[in-house]
Design an enzyme around this catalytic site. Structure first.
Site, short mmCIF file in Angstrom:
data_model
loop_
_atom_site.label_atom_id
_atom_site.label_comp_id
_atom_site.label_asym_id
_atom_site.label_seq_id
_atom_site.Cartn_x
_atom_site.Cartn_y
_atom_site.Cartn_z
N GLU A 12 0.82 -1.22 0.00
CA GLU A 12 0.00 0.00 0.00
C GLU A 12 0.85 1.27 0.00
OE1 GLU A 12 -0.58 -2.68 1.80
OE2 GLU A 12 -2.52 -3.34 1.01
N PHE A 69 -9.08 -2.90 1.47
CA PHE A 69 -9.96 -2.88 2.64
C PHE A 69 -9.44 -1.81 3.61
CE2 PHE A 69 -11.26 -7.06 1.19
CZ PHE A 69 -12.56 -7.19 1.63
N HIS A 103 -11.02 -6.11 8.15
CA HIS A 103 -11.87 -5.96 6.96
C HIS A 103 -13.14 -5.17 7.26
CE1 HIS A 103 -9.27 -9.23 5.64
NE2 HIS A 103 -9.72 -9.07 4.41
#
Lengths: 383, 328
Positions: free
Chosen positions: B62, B85, B131
């Site tokens: 990320e 997520f 999540h």
């Protein structure tokens, strides 16, 4: 404690890898099968100009350290000892190549035409970097270690999408350089940048100045293999160059940059050098390293060897050196004067550029601050 | 007038498509966004139509997604990054907070980063750890970022386009539990779309103001319907923009109702509700008939799926808080 290499048990460590070196610490030009051709065009004039860059970079640096000691700067990260790595790599750039520096790239900034006063302004605390990053193609200093390597890689992905590689047009094909240090190689961002550049074949050169120290931590705290060898694991070439040899840095950088411009992907250059000063003016290296080490590296000074080479080969006469000294003095004097004259920002200017357009909350807070500061106006007059 | 009924996923997909058609410097990048179309199919079909240079399947990291988006933006592109997520945004948090948010400021306005960071967020989907989180306050606390969230397909369609054309970085939170719920989207209403940074009244009322955003707007609308059956009129405000926080309709409403309930899934302490309560107290002190009530997740890590419905605000907890505002 002796740290073993990953290659084997203590006592069987492999010899240190070869450096690409074209100019010995004594100023002897030594031939190199691969890299001589890359600097075949470098004549006496070019040598003199690179020597000028080296000297001016060092002078800017020493002036900045002095200004910090006099209380004119909050902090200064010295580049002392790394001038050749910076000048050699920067002089390999073309005008439209783009640079993403750390906060120590004062020599690269000089070569990119950034007024050193802008660097002083940042460390004086009057702004956070206001040079023209688009015109100079020299991005703002990045303080968070390694973060800029991803920016460089993304920028290089943009260059790819613009079709500005592999055309064969020297005015179009573009390379991107990410500068970083040995400490940064432990950061996730640097490793992610290696991965991105590798799988996208991005036109980026990772130029690591391994100055042996990350503040107080020596290289063996960061790695068990020579840094340039890490490139192999990511799938692109790595090369170690004598970072105190401006000619070798020029040659190796030229090769890597051209590979990038030609669409052949990234290269990791490890410029093996030494941070001769403290990490910053706030640091005290006597707490963690021996004087003997510094003395050893002084013998490899990046500027002295060029001077010896120039004198030995009649590339410059005394008038040249005298003129250069005068130029450096003049630059230092200008920086000293202009640095002290840099105005403090207006307090309410902090609200100006948080967003492209100020939000209602920020307008309200700016008014609140202004009203508060105005409430002292009468007292100012009374004094 | 072209009104279509579509899911929230389809609305974002259509909005992205329109943004990409309108500006060939708009890129979509993230994990699995290309061939797969994203794990929620938000980017379905985009790579097929716009190519893999514009819809980029990135390596699985990320920080790399956000950091390379910074570089692409500096080169003149408009990257739309997908974080797969909510709980996976944190490896990219440094790049967002230290680099994306500050570039315009630190450059004295010379450099702009028109980046959109899309994050599916919130719970009630029976998922495993990481999540179902609601990390919006971390970003709303960061100057330099705009933080917005949509609650329905029509807003999703327009807000994603507004986010892409914005010259500031925008963190765009998508209520994943509402992804597959349908709503009418007027595809030609561009002229009447409210600004990205504005809140709006989702349902008018007279007795209590209820401020919510994202997935909780629908919950609050249902609570309003239930309250109406009991003769109590709730005015529901959809905040939409969390930074900057537009409290204009909330303040206007509270001056009429004297009562405010703030609802969000995120944990309570130092959440958006705390900021709303503080500002409404500043602006509406003499109008308030009761303390501002907060209905939120609790101050625990997001719990296991089998107890998440007890953790999350629901219709009954909203009505319970409404009752509390009448106890003073």
């Amino acid at each position: 404690m002796t740290v073993e290499t990953a290659a084997g048990p203590a006592g069987s460590a492999p010899p240190e890898p070869e450096l690409v070196q074209l100019l010995t610490p004594e100023g002897q030009r030594v031939p190199h099968d691969r890299y001589d051709a890359l600097i075949a065009d470098v004549g006496p004039h070019d040598i003199r100009e690179m020597y000028r860059d080296l000297v001016l970079a060092r002078r800017i640096d020493s002036e900045a350290v002095a200004l910090q000691r006099q209380g004119e700067l909050g902090l200064w990260p010295s580049l002392l000892g790394q001038e050749a790595a910076q000048v050699g790599s920067a002089r390999a750039l073309r005008a439209h190549d783009h640079v993403f520096p750390t906060y120590r790239e004062h020599g690269v900034a000089l070569c990119r035409g950034v007024d050193p006063l802008r660097l002083l302004a940042l460390f004086r605390g009057v702004d956070q970097g206001t040079w023209d990053t688009v015109g100079s193609r020299f991005h703002l200093y990045t303080i968070v270690i390694g973060a800029q390597t991803l920016h460089a890689t993304g920028y290089a992905m943009g260059v790819q999408r613009d079709g500005a590689i592999g055309t064969g047009d020297p005015d179009r094909d573009t390379a991107v350089v990410a500068y970083f240090g040995d400490g940064a190689t432990s950061q996730g961002d640097v490793n992610e940048a290696f991965i991105w550049a590798s799988v996208t074949n991005a036109p980026v050169v990772f130029f690591c100045q391994n100055n042996q120290w990350a503040i107080s931590e020596p290289l063996e705290r960061q790695t068990r293999v020579p840094l340039y060898k890490r490139a192999g694991g990511f799938g692109f070439p790595g090369v170690r160059v004598d970072g105190n040899d401006v000619l070798a840095c020029l040659a190796v950088s030229r090769e890597a940059l051209q590979r990038a411009r030609d669409g052949e992907g990234p290269t990791l250059v490890e410029a093996f050098t030494y941070r001769m000063g403290a990490h910053t003016t706030s640091d005290d290296p006597t707490r963690y390293r021996l004087d003997a080490e510094l003395e050893h590296w002084k013998l490899k000074d990046p500027i002295e060897r060029v001077k010896a080479y120039m004198v030995r080969n009649d590339i410059a006469d005394q008038a040249f050196f005298d003129d250069l000294t005068a130029q450096a003095d003049e630059l230092a004097e200008r920086l000293r004067t202009q640095c002290r004259e840099l105005p403090d920002p207006e307090p309410t200017s902090i609200f100006d550029h948080v967003y492209v357009e100020p939000t209602p909350q920020l307008v309200a807070q700016r008014d609140e601050m202004a009203r508060y500061l105005d409430s002292f106006a009468d007292q100012e007059v009374a004094r | 007038m072209s009104v279509e009924s579509m899911t929230l996923v389809k609305a974002i997909n259509s909005g992205l498509r329109r943004a990409m058609e309108g500006d060939d410097h708009v890129l979509v990048m993230g994990e699995d966004v290309g061939k797969l179309g994203g794990v929620f199919r938000v980017t379905d079909g985009l790579q097929k139509d716009f190519g893999d240079a514009r819809v980029i399947d990135t390596p699985l990291a990320e920080s790399g997604i956000i950091g390379t988006a910074v570089g692409l933006a500096l080169r003149g592109y408009r990257p739309v990054c997908e974080i797969q997520f909510d709980g996976f945004v944190f490896p990219g948090y440094d790049q967002i907070v230290s680099q994306v948010a500050k570039m315009h400021f630190r450059s004295g306005g010379r450099l702009r980063l028109p980046i959109v960071i899309r994050i599916p967020y919130g719970g009630s989907i029976g998922a495993v750890e990481h999540h179902s989180e609601s990390p919006e306050a971390y970003f709303a606390h960061t100057p330099g970022l705009k933080v917005v969230t949509c609650s329905n397909p029509a807003d999703a369609y327009w807000m994603i386009q507004q986010a892409v054309t914005a010259d500031d970085p925008v963190v765009f939170f998508e209520p994943k539990r509402r992804y597959y719920e349908k709503g009418d989207v007027d595809l030609d209403s561009a002229d009447s779309v409210p600004p990205l940074e504005s809140a709006r009244v989702a349902a008018p009322g007279t007795d209590v103001t209820v401020a919510a955003y994202g997935p909780m707007v629908k919950t609050c609308l249902e609570a309003a319907a239930a309250a109406a059956d009991e003769g109590r009129s709730l005015e529901v405000v959809d905040l939409r923009s969390l930074s900057p926080l537009d409290l204009t309709p909330v303040v206007e409403s509270v001056r009429r109702t004297g009562r405010l309930v703030v609802v969000h899934e995120a944990q309570r302490t130092l959440g958006i509700g705390a900021e709303v309560a503080a500002r409404v107290t500043e602006e509406c002190f003499y109008s308030l008939e009761a303390p501002v009530q907060r209905v939120t997740g609790y101050d625990t890590p997001y719990p296991s799926a089998r107890v998440e419905e007890e953790y999350l605000p629901d219709l009954d907890r909203v009505l319970d808080a409404v009752d509390r505002t009448f106890a003073f």
